[in-house]
Design an enzyme around this catalytic site. Structure first.
Site, PDB file in Angstrom:
ATOM      1  N   HIS A 126      47.068  34.444  49.437  1.00 49.79           N
ATOM      2  CA  HIS A 126      46.662  33.326  49.080  1.00 49.79           C
ATOM      3  C   HIS A 126      46.394  33.173  47.490  1.00 49.79           C
ATOM      4  CE1 HIS A 126      43.029  34.057  50.546  1.00 49.79           C
ATOM      5  NE2 HIS A 126      42.176  33.870  48.952  1.00 49.79           N
ATOM      6  N   GLN A 151      41.940  27.779  48.149  1.00 49.68           N
ATOM      7  CA  GLN A 151      43.255  28.683  48.130  1.00 49.68           C
ATOM      8  C   GLN A 151      43.909  28.547  49.430  1.00 49.68           C
ATOM      9  OE1 GLN A 151      39.388  31.317  50.041  1.00 49.68           O
ATOM     10  NE2 GLN A 151      39.894  32.787  48.187  1.00 49.68           N
ATOM     11  N   ASP A 192      44.139  42.096  50.329  1.00 54.02           N
ATOM     12  CA  ASP A 192      43.501  42.094  50.268  1.00 54.02           C
ATOM     13  C   ASP A 192      43.546  40.617  51.757  1.00 54.02           C
ATOM     14  OD1 ASP A 192      41.310  39.515  50.877  1.00 54.02           O
ATOM     15  OD2 ASP A 192      41.786  38.596  49.729  1.00 54.02           O
ATOM     16  N   GLU A 198      43.179  45.446  54.141  1.00 52.64           N
ATOM     17  CA  GLU A 198      41.593  44.941  54.615  1.00 52.64           C
ATOM     18  C   GLU A 198      42.256  43.733  55.642  1.00 52.64           C
ATOM     19  OE1 GLU A 198      38.726  41.500  53.885  1.00 52.64           O
ATOM     20  OE2 GLU A 198      40.732  41.683  53.860  1.00 52.64           O
ATOM     21  N   ASP A 243      31.334  41.873  51.010  1.00 52.49           N
ATOM     22  CA  ASP A 243      31.527  41.347  52.252  1.00 52.49           C
ATOM     23  C   ASP A 243      30.578  41.056  52.811  1.00 52.49           C
ATOM     24  OD1 ASP A 243      32.793  38.339  53.285  1.00 52.49           O
ATOM     25  OD2 ASP A 243      34.779  39.463  53.603  1.00 52.49           O
ATOM     26  N   ARG A 292      26.680  35.824  50.543  1.00 54.57           N
ATOM     27  CA  ARG A 292      26.941  37.129  50.252  1.00 54.57           C
ATOM     28  C   ARG A 292      26.705  37.731  48.218  1.00 54.57           C
ATOM     29  NH1 ARG A 292      33.527  35.999  51.959  1.00 54.57           N
ATOM     30  NH2 ARG A 292      32.841  34.149  50.483  1.00 54.57           N
TER      31      ARG A 292
END
Length: 654
Positions: free
Chosen positions: A194, A274, A306, A348, A413, A529
């Site tokens: 994205h 996003q 990602d 990822e 994360d 986070r």
């Protein structure tokens, strides 16, 4: 985009593409004949892979050969622009053994602003990276992004511009060169799935440009979104239910048009800002390939892809890990092999273990995070039971030749419990109930927990959540200094010795605690986070050489592991052989090399544990303890202190 000379159709299309491209290259006077020969040689080697992977995605429609040719020409343009020192690196790496499987390889990861303030400040920390022993430095997303909440930088507004608060792209290239001179590879994120809604492509799409509207999944009503949402998984339901977001003209600053009435709906897997890219449009493939190669030419040696599992959408499916994802990865891999073969991809993909391994292939991603080992390390420390971790190392650790895991204790994360319910059931463990226990344990809700974690996406009704916290806080450093230090070192000993590239979240090596002030920033207060993304602590780092301090014990322990790792030939490569300790509290595995083997033992219990001489009888009686060269008589067995580990060089008895 059609080429000046469109590629004719036919069974011999591949040869026609090659001929077309060769003629284009001969007319291009920007490179010397030697460079041209290098590129054409790579093209001859790799073109069939490119054709087959793109065919699997885009089929044999009327524009297919144009798609192939455009991919090659995109690679050519990047090759022409590639700096000479990076071309030299490409040539050295093409036929060499993978550098990331070496025992010398050790990684670190940080946010530029959190660790150095900006790129200029981070440059001043290069001597520290050398002191720690890094050969790989991953900078979390540092691109231009929306003001305020940008999902930690993962909403990219421009892949070609650094966030002005951090520096410039020229400074990034200079930083990469300085790292390279010190033997440190720069690792950057490539946010694959994205862009932000402020990216130029998204702005054009929002304004009604039909070319860029097809870069995203945009619909004029809820008909198709409702169909997709029957099977697509919600990721952040707190941000928005489903996977689509309503977009009004007032949100994107466009003028109402009769051709594009409000509202419209755009696919947003993660956050409203996003917008998911539409890879079924080959123009998106070409555009993202160009952005990827731009980063490679600015010095990135690894690109972390990602959210790669989400890039292909198929009606009636979960829209995760579809076959076309792997074909697209193969195509991007070829484009990189043509223009910048020194650059590696790291996947990822935090998905089921059976799916994770499918991304780790030399023709897709040579590197991948190891989320299963990470999650089961935390499981073992909470349960004081190594059975699930031991089974995972025995059954799910091997990767194809030329690839490697990135082994980490924690990342930027949250921690999710990604183990397979089927694997757990074989050990008599109910996956759902066990995840609830782990969530309660690491948020301090379980009696006897040492953890100071924070829940993320907490659902009190179901007990579902994910876990946030620094390694030190999750392992109890606030309240149990001695045991917590031992747990931290134990966790990192596994990442350092299991095979693959160990990764340190910078700050862990000096025991940084949770950021007590994370909620004071309104842009971050909704996202737990940020509790484990603390600012660089001058006080903690100043104490790293004080061996009587907590910081010194942790830093000295991790730095000592790196030194031993580098001096141990058995730690080269990724091969791991299981070893049954006959003790559920003690993990065992072997790292073979030549005539000897390194036997690794790790005690996750709060009490000393014994591995009997009979258990060790498959080795010759005398072993050597790595790090201190102490001779050890295996016939007497091995006593491991609470949270202790041993690396022993042994010789098989036969």
């Amino acid at each position: 985009m059609q080429h000046e000379n469109s590629i004719p159709q036919g069974l011999d299309g591949q040869e026609q593409v090659l001929q077309f491209v060769r003629e284009h290259l001969l007319r291009d006077t920007r490179v010397d004949p030697e460079d041209r020969a290098v590129f054409t040689g790579r093209l001859t080697t790799h073109v069939h892979r490119l054709v087959t992977s793109l065919y699997a995605v885009y089929g044999s429609g009327p524009g297919f050969w144009d798609t192939v040719a455009q991919a090659v020409l995109t690679a050519w343009e990047a090759f022409v622009a590639r700096p000479r020192d990076l071309k030299d690196l490409d040539r050295r790496r093409e036929d060499a053994q993978p550098w990331f499987t070496s025992r010398d390889a050790v990684g670190g990861v940080c946010y530029v602003d959190r660790f150095g303030g900006d790129l200029a400040g981070l440059r001043e920390r290069i001597p520290y990276f050398r002191e720690l022993g890094l050969t790989y430095l991953h900078l979390m997303p540092l691109y231009k992004a929306p003001e305020g909440n940008s999902d930690g930088g993962y909403a990219v507004s421009s892949y070609r511009h650094v966030d002005p608060a951090l520096g410039t792209m020229a400074e990034l290239a200079e930083f990469a060169a300085l790292l390279r001179a010190q033997g440190i590879a720069l690792v950057l994120d490539f946010v694959f799935n994205h862009t932000s809604n402020e990216h130029a492509w998204a702005r054009a799409a929002a304004a009604g440009d039909p070319f860029y509207e097809r870069f995203y999944w945009i619909y004029p009503d809820r008909t198709m979104p409702d169909e997709f949402e029957l099977t697509a998984r919600e990721i952040f339901p707190d941000d928005h239910p489903g996977v689509f977001t309503r977009v009004d003209s007032t949100e994107v600053g466009r003028t109402l048009s009769p051709l594009h009435p409000d509202p419209r709906w755009v696919w947003t897997t993660f956050h409203r800002f996003q917008w998911d890219l539409n890879y079924s449009n080959p123009h998106v493939f070409h555009a993202m390939a160009a952005e990827m190669l731009f980063l490679a030419n600015h010095g990135a040696q690894v690109l972390r892809l990602d959210a790669v599992a989400f890039i292909w959408k198929q009606l009636g499916t979960s829209c995760e890990s579809q076959p076309q994802v792997h074909d697209l990865l193969r195509a991007f891999n070829v484009v990189m092999a043509l223009a910048a073969p020194a650059v590696e991809f790291k996947s990822e993909a935090i998905v089921h273990p059976d799916e994770v391994i499918r991304y780790i292939q030399p023709d897709q991603c040579a590197l991948s995070y190891n989320p299963l080992q990470m999650a089961l390390t935390w499981d073992a420390l909470a349960t004081r039971d190594v059975r699930m971790l031991s089974a995972a190392l025995a059954e799910r650790h091997a990767t194809p030749e030329g690839t490697a895991w990135v082994n980490y204790v924690r990342s930027h994360d949250d921690i999710g419990w990604t183990f397979s319910d089927e694997d757990a059931a074989r050990l008599g463990i109910a996956g759902h109930d066990h995840r609830r226990f782990l969530n309660a344990f690491y948020t301090g809700r379980h009696p006897g927990s040492f953890a100071h974690g924070v829940a993320f996406q907490d659902n009190p009704r179901t007990g579902d959540c994910r876990i946030c916290g620094t390694t030190a806080s999750l392992l109890g450093l606030e309240t149990e200094l001695g045991p917590a230090v031992d747990r931290i070192l134990l966790a990192y000993s596994l990442a350092m010795s299991t095979g693959g590239l160990p990764l340190i979240y910078l700050g862990d090596e000096v025991g940084q605690l949770n950021d007590a002030h994370w909620q004071e920033n309104p842009d971050n207060a909704h996202d737990a986070r940020w509790v484990h993304r603390p600012l660089y602590s001058e006080a903690d780092y100043e104490r790293r050489h004080d061996l009587f301090s907590v910081q010194g014990r942790i830093f000295g322990g991790i730095r000592g592991m790196i030194t031993v790792r580098r001096s141990t030939p058995e730690f080269d490569g990724t091969t791991l052989i299981p070893f049954d300790t006959h003790n559920d509290h003690v993990l065992g595995y072997q790292r073979p090399g030549g005539h000897s083997v390194v036997l690794c033992l790790a005690n996750v219990s709060d009490w000393s544990q014994f591995v009997t001489g009979e258990t060790l009888s498959g080795f010759l009686p005398t072993a050597t303890s790595l790090g201190d060269d102490e001779r050890v008589d295996l016939r007497a067995g091995i006593l491991l202190e609470a949270h202790g580990f041993r690396w022993l060089r042994v010789l098989p008895a036969v």
